[in-house]
Design a protein around this motif. Structure first.
Motif, short mmCIF file in Angstrom:
data_model
loop_
_atom_site.label_atom_id
_atom_site.label_comp_id
_atom_site.label_asym_id
_atom_site.label_seq_id
_atom_site.Cartn_x
_atom_site.Cartn_y
_atom_site.Cartn_z
N PRO A 1 -10.48 13.59 31.06
CA PRO A 1 -10.76 15.05 31.17
C PRO A 1 -9.90 15.73 30.33
CG PRO A 1 -9.85 14.30 33.38
CD PRO A 1 -10.35 13.20 32.50
N SER A 2 -8.42 15.22 30.15
CA SER A 2 -7.53 15.93 29.32
C SER A 2 -7.94 15.84 27.79
CB SER A 2 -6.14 15.49 29.30
OG SER A 2 -5.77 15.91 30.62
N LEU A 3 -8.58 14.83 27.32
CA LEU A 3 -9.03 14.66 25.97
C LEU A 3 -10.28 15.72 25.68
CD1 LEU A 3 -8.56 12.86 23.68
CD2 LEU A 3 -10.17 11.24 24.71
N LYS A 4 -11.03 15.90 26.65
CA LYS A 4 -12.11 16.92 26.59
C LYS A 4 -11.43 18.18 26.66
CE LYS A 4 -16.33 18.38 26.98
NZ LYS A 4 -15.99 19.84 26.49
N LEU B 1 -19.69 11.81 30.53
CA LEU B 1 -19.31 11.51 31.86
C LEU B 1 -18.23 12.74 32.25
CD1 LEU B 1 -18.91 7.57 31.65
CD2 LEU B 1 -20.71 8.84 32.91
N VAL B 2 -17.36 12.96 31.49
CA VAL B 2 -16.60 14.28 31.79
C VAL B 2 -17.45 15.55 32.04
CG1 VAL B 2 -14.79 15.78 30.99
CG2 VAL B 2 -14.36 13.10 30.78
N GLU B 3 -18.57 15.82 31.23
CA GLU B 3 -19.15 16.90 31.43
C GLU B 3 -20.04 16.80 32.68
OE1 GLU B 3 -21.12 17.75 27.73
OE2 GLU B 3 -19.41 18.53 26.66
N ALA B 4 -20.46 15.67 33.05
CA ALA B 4 -21.28 15.56 34.17
C ALA B 4 -20.29 15.49 35.59
CB ALA B 4 -22.18 14.17 34.23
N ASP B 5 -18.99 15.58 35.37
CA ASP B 5 -17.95 15.43 36.41
C ASP B 5 -18.11 14.11 37.32
OD1 ASP B 5 -15.87 15.84 37.95
OD2 ASP B 5 -16.76 17.17 39.17
N LYS C 1 -6.71 23.70 37.61
CA LYS C 1 -6.79 24.04 39.02
C LYS C 1 -8.20 23.38 39.65
CE LYS C 1 -4.76 28.69 38.32
NZ LYS C 1 -4.80 30.19 38.15
N THR C 2 -9.24 23.61 38.69
CA THR C 2 -10.61 22.92 39.34
C THR C 2 -10.39 21.47 39.52
OG1 THR C 2 -11.54 24.63 37.91
CG2 THR C 2 -13.15 22.88 39.01
N GLY C 3 -9.87 20.82 38.43
CA GLY C 3 -9.86 19.34 38.56
C GLY C 3 -8.55 18.98 39.78
N PHE C 4 -7.62 19.85 40.05
CA PHE C 4 -6.65 19.51 41.25
C PHE C 4 -7.52 19.63 42.52
CE2 PHE C 4 -3.69 21.17 44.03
CZ PHE C 4 -2.87 20.09 44.56
#
Length: 469
Positions: free
Chosen positions: A197-200, A307-311, A26-29
């Motif tokens: 993001p999906s890997l994470k 990088l994913v954690e830092a968005d 939801k957040t990603g979308f």
């Protein structure tokens, strides 16, 4: 019509009620849609584009040889994970289910070949390279069933799903599932840029890091040339490159493919969608932009986590308009190659064309099933008897579009080692043991069934009826 300011709050509250997807989805979308609506500049300033140097796009033949000691090679391979993008359905080729289960050669599917290759690698070096498959909600169930047959192999196979996002109704910017479209048509997988993001989010990334894995080799499951390359892996580890995109010289068939440029001191992917209209022809020319992206990517796992954690991975958004039951909808996607500019010491490597052998249509299937290639240990290898570097250009009419009809129209795949080009139109059927050479064009007249007899040798011929054979 919703205004820009009301769209996001309205979308947020609609999305909050979609219980089919996770909070991170939801957040990603919502974040993707917000970026899209804010109209972030997609176009590049043409005058700032520079051709990358050999330091940035490294020629493959300048890479150091791999260590001769098998123990050193094993150590390299134990840092590696192979990830195949397996979210696509074989719909274009008339198949239901994941595209990766189409038979390519000798009764083996894409997935079989991938597994055989990694099995051989693990056996040869005593290493344990795992295989990850990123599925979409479209391919997940089928893939789970299919991989059961590999349960006795020496590879760990992991699957995870990429995100599932709701399609947006263009008219009022409400998610399609909120309007009662709760079946699969209401949703879409948001492109392979979602791999990071999906890997994470799937927990796979942390699990791999805890096992000492350092690099992931990401490739499309339908690219038969995307095999593990030790020279590339060795180079990245030695030079601490967080990201590497394999590029290869462009031919006229690849004019739409993305290319690497140097831009404001960073290497970045330039896609045709970002090119101002007046420069599109220049972009397509093979003089200025000589290379294109194969979508074979090597990425450092710790860097992905950071990088994913830092968005921080704000890849260019690709709007993909569709229609569902007469309703105009929009799906927003991203591409993994566009992430290159966010990683440190990112490079391209200009690889031989043999590392790019995608099967997107039955014309590609004809190439890889023909005598132009042989199969060795799961690797599709080009026949040295073909002296011309380029593959023949093949155009098959709509009668050949689906795999089943393609297979039924060829009793056996013709010999094409000396073929330059083949065009087939209309109701054409091929016998056994046919040889095609030079430029061949076969067009059946409307309503006529044209059969090419067994053993025929066609060289530089234009055939419109049996009398021309």
């Amino acid at each position: 019509m919703a205004t820009e300011t009301t769209k996001i709050p309205q979308l947020k509250s609609a999305v909050a009620n979609l219980n089919q997807i996770s909070e991170s989805e939801k957040t990603g979308f919502v974040s993707l849609v917000s970026r899209y609506l804010s109209g972030e500049a997609q176009q590049v300033e043409w005058s700032k584009i520079q051709t990358p140097t050999d330091e940035v796009v490294v020629p493959y033949d300048t890479l150091a040889p791999t260590p001769e000691d098998p123990e050193e090679t094993r150590k390299l391979l134990d840092k590696l994970v192979v990830l195949k993008l397996n979210g696509g359905l074989g719909t274009t080729m008339g198949c239901t289910g994941p595209k990766s289960v189409i038979e390519v050669r000798n009764g083996l599917t894409f997935l079989d070949l991938i597994v055989i290759q990694i099995e051989n690698l693990n056996k040869k070096y005593g290493c344990s390279v795992p295989l990850l498959l990123m599925n979409s909600f479209n391919t997940h169930d089928d893939t789970q069933k299919i991989i059961e047959k590999y349960s006795n192999s020496n590879i760990e196979i992991h699957t995870f799903n990429q995100s599932q996002y709701p399609r947006i109704v263009v008219d009022d910017f409400v998610p399609l599932p909120s309007k009662g479209h709760t079946d699969k048509d209401g949703w879409y997988p948001p492109g392979h840029g979602d791999v990071f993001p999906s890997l994470k989010n799937s927990g796979k990334l942390d699990a791999l890091l805890s096992k000492g894995k350092e690099y992931v080799f990401v490739a499309n499951s339908d690219n038969l040339g995307a095999v593990v390359d030790l020279k590339i892996l060795n180079h990245l580890i030695r030079n601490k490159n967080e990201y590497c995109m394999e590029v290869t010289p462009k031919t006229l068939a690849d004019v739409k493919g993305g290319t690497l440029i140097s831009y404001e001191g960073k290497v970045q992917l330039l896609e045709i969608a970002q090119v101002p209209d007046q420069h599109v022809n220049e972009f397509k020319s093979i003089e200025k932009f000589k290379i294109f992206n194969t979508n074979n990517l090597w990425v450092n796992l710790k860097a992905i986590k950071r990088l994913v954690e830092a968005d921080a991975l704000k890849m260019e958004i690709i709007p993909n308009p569709k229609e569902v039951d007469g309703v105009k909808v929009l799906q927003l996607e991203t591409a993994a190659g566009a992430a290159i500019r966010f990683f440190d010491h990112a490079i391209g490597i200009n690889v031989p064309r043999s590392r790019f052998l995608p099967v997107k249509a039955t014309s590609d299937l004809l190439l890889v099933q023909s005598d132009l290639y042989t199969l060795v240990d799961g690797f599709v290898i080009r026949n040295p008897a073909r002296t011309i570097p380029a593959n023949p250009s093949i155009e098959l009419g709509p009668e050949f579009k689906k795999v089943a009809s393609f297979l039924s129209r060829f009793k056996s795949i013709p010999s094409i080692i000396e073929l330059d080009s083949l065009k087939v139109a209309g109701d054409v059927w091929f016998g056994v043991g046919i040889t095609l050479k030079g430029k061949v064009s076969i067009a059946a007249k409307s309503g006529v069934k044209l059969e090419i007899p067994d053993g025929a040798v066609l060289q530089n011929k234009e055939i419109n009826g049996p009398e021309d054979i």
